[in-house]
Motif scaffolding. Structure first.
Motif, PDB file in Angstrom:
ATOM      1  N   GLY A  57       0.658  -0.985   0.138  1.00  0.00           N
ATOM      2  CA  GLY A  57       0.415  -0.242   0.090  1.00  0.00           C
ATOM      3  C   GLY A  57       0.687   1.574   0.284  1.00  0.00           C
ATOM      4  N   GLN A  60      -1.203   6.387   4.667  1.00  0.00           N
ATOM      5  CA  GLN A  60      -1.794   5.943   6.041  1.00  0.00           C
ATOM      6  C   GLN A  60      -3.503   5.176   5.954  1.00  0.00           C
ATOM      7  N   THR A  61      -3.274   5.561   4.996  1.00  0.00           N
ATOM      8  CA  THR A  61      -5.206   4.955   4.703  1.00  0.00           C
ATOM      9  C   THR A  61      -5.336   3.545   3.503  1.00  0.00           C
ATOM     10  N   SER A  62      -3.507   3.005   3.287  1.00  0.00           N
ATOM     11  CA  SER A  62      -4.180   1.638   2.307  1.00  0.00           C
ATOM     12  C   SER A  62      -3.193   0.551   2.554  1.00  0.00           C
ATOM     13  N   TRP A  63      -2.538   0.839   3.957  1.00  0.00           N
ATOM     14  CA  TRP A  63      -1.130  -0.052   4.553  1.00  0.00           C
ATOM     15  C   TRP A  63      -1.935  -1.624   4.353  1.00  0.00           C
ATOM     16  N   ARG A  64      -1.508  -2.370   4.229  1.00  0.00           N
ATOM     17  CA  ARG A  64      -1.905  -3.834   4.429  1.00  0.00           C
ATOM     18  C   ARG A  64      -0.742  -4.699   5.021  1.00  0.00           C
ATOM     19  N   TRP A  68      -0.202 -11.222   6.811  1.00  0.00           N
ATOM     20  CA  TRP A  68      -1.116 -11.295   8.144  1.00  0.00           C
ATOM     21  C   TRP A  68      -0.952 -12.300   9.266  1.00  0.00           C
ATOM     22  N   ARG A  78      -9.845  -9.805   4.493  1.00  0.00           N
ATOM     23  CA  ARG A  78     -10.238  -8.820   4.363  1.00  0.00           C
ATOM     24  C   ARG A  78     -10.080  -7.678   5.598  1.00  0.00           C
ATOM     25  N   ASP A  79      -9.303  -8.188   6.159  1.00  0.00           N
ATOM     26  CA  ASP A  79      -9.876  -8.053   7.700  1.00  0.00           C
ATOM     27  C   ASP A  79      -7.670  -7.111   7.888  1.00  0.00           C
ATOM     28  N   THR A  80      -7.096  -7.017   6.481  1.00  0.00           N
ATOM     29  CA  THR A  80      -5.866  -7.001   7.272  1.00  0.00           C
ATOM     30  C   THR A  80      -5.290  -5.576   7.076  1.00  0.00           C
ATOM     31  N   GLN A  81      -6.164  -4.772   6.353  1.00  0.00           N
ATOM     32  CA  GLN A  81      -5.458  -3.418   6.026  1.00  0.00           C
ATOM     33  C   GLN A  81      -5.184  -3.110   8.088  1.00  0.00           C
TER      34      GLN A  81
END
Length: 117
Positions: A57, A60-64, A68, A78-81
């Motif tokens: 990513g 700050q709004t796209s880091w994954r 995980w 889908r919760d890896t952000q």
């Protein structure tokens, strides 16, 4: 002296480049990189997600987290952000893998730790 030596300066530059390439502002990147210089000198084994090759990513709004499951940060893909505070925090992570610029960090941290200051 608290001044950086040549190896620390090279590492600082490589880290700053990686961090800004991941969307961190220059000022925030410099602050984190300064913190990592101190961490290396103190031989602290904690890492930042920004040093990990599994971080994806931009900004700050796209880091994954791409690792995980091993990291234990999510229970489904889908919760890896990742929240920015977690990405910037020094921590121990079972899913951590050194990113290319910091391979140099691991190679030089022992020599930095042995350098008298």
């Amino acid at each position: 002296s608290t001044a950086m030596n040549g190896a620390e300066i090279d590492l600082f530059t490589a880290r700053l480049h990686r961090f800004t390439d991941k969307g961190l502002t220059r000022a925030d990147g410099e602050a984190l990189t300064d913190k990592l210089v101190i961490r290396d000198r103190e031989t602290d084994d904690r890492k930042s997600c920004l040093e990990c090759r599994h971080l994806s990513g931009y900004g700050q709004t796209s880091w994954r987290c791409g690792n995980w499951q091993a990291a234990g940060v999510a229970i489904r893909p889908r919760d890896t952000q990742l929240p920015a505070d977690l990405v910037l925090q020094l921590q121990r992570c079972d899913g951590f893998a050194t990113a290319t610029p910091n391979a140099k960090a691991n190679a030089t941290s022992n020599s930095i730790a042995k350098t008298p200051f």
